[in-house]
Design a protein around this motif. Structure first.
Motif, mmCIF file in Angstrom:
data_model
loop_
_atom_site.group_PDB
_atom_site.id
_atom_site.type_symbol
_atom_site.label_atom_id
_atom_site.label_comp_id
_atom_site.label_asym_id
_atom_site.label_seq_id
_atom_site.Cartn_x
_atom_site.Cartn_y
_atom_site.Cartn_z
ATOM 1 N N VAL A 194 0.837 -1.193 0.000
ATOM 2 C CA VAL A 194 0.000 0.000 0.000
ATOM 3 C C VAL A 194 0.875 1.246 0.000
ATOM 4 N N THR A 195 0.269 2.342 -0.402
ATOM 5 C CA THR A 195 0.991 3.612 -0.474
ATOM 6 C C THR A 195 0.814 4.396 0.811
ATOM 7 N N VAL A 196 1.928 4.846 1.387
ATOM 8 C CA VAL A 196 1.925 5.660 2.589
ATOM 9 C C VAL A 196 2.177 7.105 2.200
ATOM 10 N N PRO B 220 0.624 -5.624 13.280
ATOM 11 C CA PRO B 220 0.317 -4.210 13.482
ATOM 12 C C PRO B 220 -0.911 -3.731 12.736
ATOM 13 N N LEU B 221 -1.548 -2.744 13.311
ATOM 14 C CA LEU B 221 -2.662 -2.066 12.659
ATOM 15 C C LEU B 221 -2.188 -1.344 11.409
ATOM 16 N N HIS B 222 -1.044 -0.685 11.510
ATOM 17 C CA HIS B 222 -0.453 0.049 10.395
ATOM 18 C C HIS B 222 0.824 -0.653 9.924
ATOM 19 N N PRO B 223 1.278 -0.390 8.716
ATOM 20 C CA PRO B 223 2.565 -0.948 8.287
ATOM 21 C C PRO B 223 3.664 -0.572 9.276
ATOM 22 N N ARG B 224 4.620 -1.458 9.469
ATOM 23 C CA ARG B 224 5.667 -1.194 10.456
ATOM 24 C C ARG B 224 6.486 0.042 10.110
ATOM 25 N N GLU B 225 6.548 0.390 8.822
ATOM 26 C CA GLU B 225 7.282 1.607 8.474
ATOM 27 C C GLU B 225 6.628 2.837 9.085
ATOM 28 N N LEU B 226 5.334 2.712 9.463
ATOM 29 C CA LEU B 226 4.650 3.779 10.199
ATOM 30 C C LEU B 226 4.658 3.510 11.698
ATOM 31 N N ALA C 3 6.280 1.535 13.666
ATOM 32 C CA ALA C 3 7.581 1.450 14.335
ATOM 33 C C ALA C 3 8.600 2.364 13.676
ATOM 34 N N GLY C 4 8.101 3.238 12.802
ATOM 35 C CA GLY C 4 9.003 4.110 12.060
ATOM 36 C C GLY C 4 8.564 5.554 12.060
ATOM 37 N N SER C 5 8.133 6.035 10.900
ATOM 38 C CA SER C 5 7.959 7.472 10.707
ATOM 39 C C SER C 5 6.809 8.095 11.496
ATOM 40 N N ALA C 6 5.900 7.290 12.068
ATOM 41 C CA ALA C 6 4.825 7.844 12.896
ATOM 42 C C ALA C 6 5.042 7.585 14.377
ATOM 43 N N SER C 7 6.040 6.776 14.721
ATOM 44 C CA SER C 7 6.319 6.446 16.113
ATOM 45 C C SER C 7 7.186 7.537 16.746
ATOM 46 N N PRO D 41 -3.319 5.822 18.843
ATOM 47 C CA PRO D 41 -3.712 5.762 17.427
ATOM 48 C C PRO D 41 -2.877 4.813 16.579
ATOM 49 N N LEU D 42 -1.661 4.490 17.007
ATOM 50 C CA LEU D 42 -0.854 3.532 16.249
ATOM 51 C C LEU D 42 -1.435 2.130 16.361
#
Length: 464
Positions: free
Chosen positions: A17-19, A97-103, A105-109, A334-335
């Motif tokens: 999916v596109t983030v 995870p609810l969201h992709p790990r790049e979010l 555990a990454g750019s949204a964490s 929210p994550l």
């Protein structure tokens, strides 16, 4: 675990999916605030960061919460996948995870040393810990340190020090504000159960089950989260728009039953002592008290979500969360939980006096059904994972004698109940007549299955 995931139609793989890209530099710059996170060891999906300070004769809680919604375009494939999942799932072999790990555990964490977009709450408290005023904005923040509960507890107890970048008064203020908020909870009739937590620990040779008591720091940290959820609920209820977490009051007949349970366990409960006060007097390290608390956990049933703004304003009883004894909303995770994204955006728009976007208002009516389905699946997965692990740990030990405490008894043709075995930390079915609820007893393992182990009561003297 694979078979369980297939049975529940749970996929560990996130679709391609596109983030969305997010430029946090466009937000108000609050990176000068020395935020820290406090989480379990090894956590990477960091939803919240806090900074506590004194403000006149009161206190100011600045609480940053991940703005993961900025990375998700409404109506996109990613948005649809997040709605399909609803919550993050946790099992012995990791999380889904609810969201992709790049979010998540990454750019949204809210990771240490990283610039992140966040919903920044300003919670102004009076000297007694009461909420004077609250406000939330979008902001760019940066956490100074990623701390664990154990680190902060050790620092509070005098057995350790925190990194130099952590505000020197963090521990003192967390303890002070946390205790004040607990006093407020007691005063309004809120209920917190001191139940031991069943943990799945991964070791070099497999998995281990243990019961762990909640530390003071975790309770104080939880009070900051509760405070934020109550502030958010107050904003939304006053404006009659948003979504609340609700729980109906306990029924009188269920309270009467609990008094009978206390009597059966030989725990004195005076007639003039209310339920919240009685519960707070118990100690889960005592067998009889643990048995009662296990029964008390089922007192409040029917937790749900209530969308606001679809019709007439909800009354105080319908919109309240009975265990918290206040209106309350989910906004601090929210994550890991879908509904928080919507409640956060409603609150921000109300504070900024902006129109609430259509992607929020159009989704609110269906969120209760979405979250109910997600929570049911999460409960089934997590319970199934523990059952499977209990079976793995106990396989081949049929016939062995263990010590445990009976925590409840069910009526039926075949006498049965539930037993809490301390080592390994297992809650399981027990069969036998005249099961002594609240007493330490000897039990024999008779069966191991995917639905969990089963024991039988070995009659004789109670274990001491």
């Amino acid at each position: 675990m694979t078979a369980l995931r297939e049975k529940l139609s749970i996929s560990t793989d996130y679709p391609d999916v596109t983030v969305e890209d997010v430029d946090a530099s466009l937000l108000p710059d609050r990176r000068d605030i020395p935020f820290v996170t406090i989480d379990p060891p090894g956590a990477s999906d960091l939803d919240q960061a806090m900074y506590l300070s004194r403000e006149g004769d009161g206190y100011l809680v600045q609480y940053a919460i991940s703005a993961v919604g900025l990375f998700v375009r409404p109506g996109s494939d990613l948005d649809r996948e997040v709605h399909a999942r609803g919550v993050t799932l946790y099992g012995p072999d990791g999380s889904i995870p609810l969201h992709p790990r790049e979010l998540s555990a990454g750019s949204a964490s809210l990771l240490e040393g990283e610039d992140r977009p966040a919903y920044l709450w300003y919670l102004h408290l009076d000297p007694d810990g009461g909420l004077r005023h609250s406000w939330v904005e979008f902001a760019q923040v940066r956490s100074r340190a990623q701390l664990t509960y154990e680190q902060v507890q050790d620092a509070h107890d005098g057995g350790g020090t925190l990194p130099e970048q952590v505000p020197a008064d963090l521990v003192e203020l967390l303890a002070t504000i946390g205790r004040l908020r607990i006093e407020r909870e007691i005063a309004r009739g809120g209920v917190s159960l001191d139940l031991p937590e069943q943990l799945i620990e991964k070791t070099d040779v497999g998995y281990h089950l243990a019961f762990r008591a909640v530390t003071d720091v975790e309770e104080w940290n939880a009070q900051i989260s509760l405070l934020t959820g109550m502030a958010a609920a107050r904003l939304m209820k006053n404006a009659n728009v948003g979504i609340l977490r609700t729980l109906p009051p306990a029924r009188d007949k269920d309270l009467d039953r609990l008094r009978q349970v206390a009597a059966a366990l030989d725990i004195p409960w005076q007639a003039d002592v209310d339920y919240p006060s009685f519960v707070r007097s118990l100690d889960s390290s005592r067998a009889a008290h643990a048995a009662f608390l296990n029964e008390a956990a089922s007192l409040f049933r029917g937790a749900s979500y209530l969308p606001l703004g679809a019709g007439e304003s909800a009354d105080d009883v319908v919109s309240a969360h009975a265990a918290i004894a206040s209106v309350y909303a989910h906004v601090t995770a929210p994550l890991r939980r879908l509904v928080d994204r919507y409640a956060l955006e409603v609150c921000r728009c109300l504070c900024a006096q902006e129109p609430i976007p259509a992607w929020v208002t159009e989704a609110l009516p269906d969120l209760p059904k979405t979250m109910t389905k997600a929570n049911q699946r999460a409960s089934a997965y997590e319970r199934g994972a523990i059952n499977a692990l209990e079976g793995l740990i106990l396989a081949g030990r049929e016939g062995e004698i263990f010590r445990g405490v009976v925590i409840d008894v069910s009526d039926g043709e075949r006498p049965r109940g539930s037993v809490m075995v301390r080592d390994p930390a297992v809650e399981a079915t027990i069969h036998g007549e005249d099961l002594p609820v609240g007493h330490d007893i000897r039990v024999r393992l008779v069966k191991v299955s995917p639905d969990g182990p089963e024991f039988e009561y070995v009659k004789g003297k109670h274990a001491r």
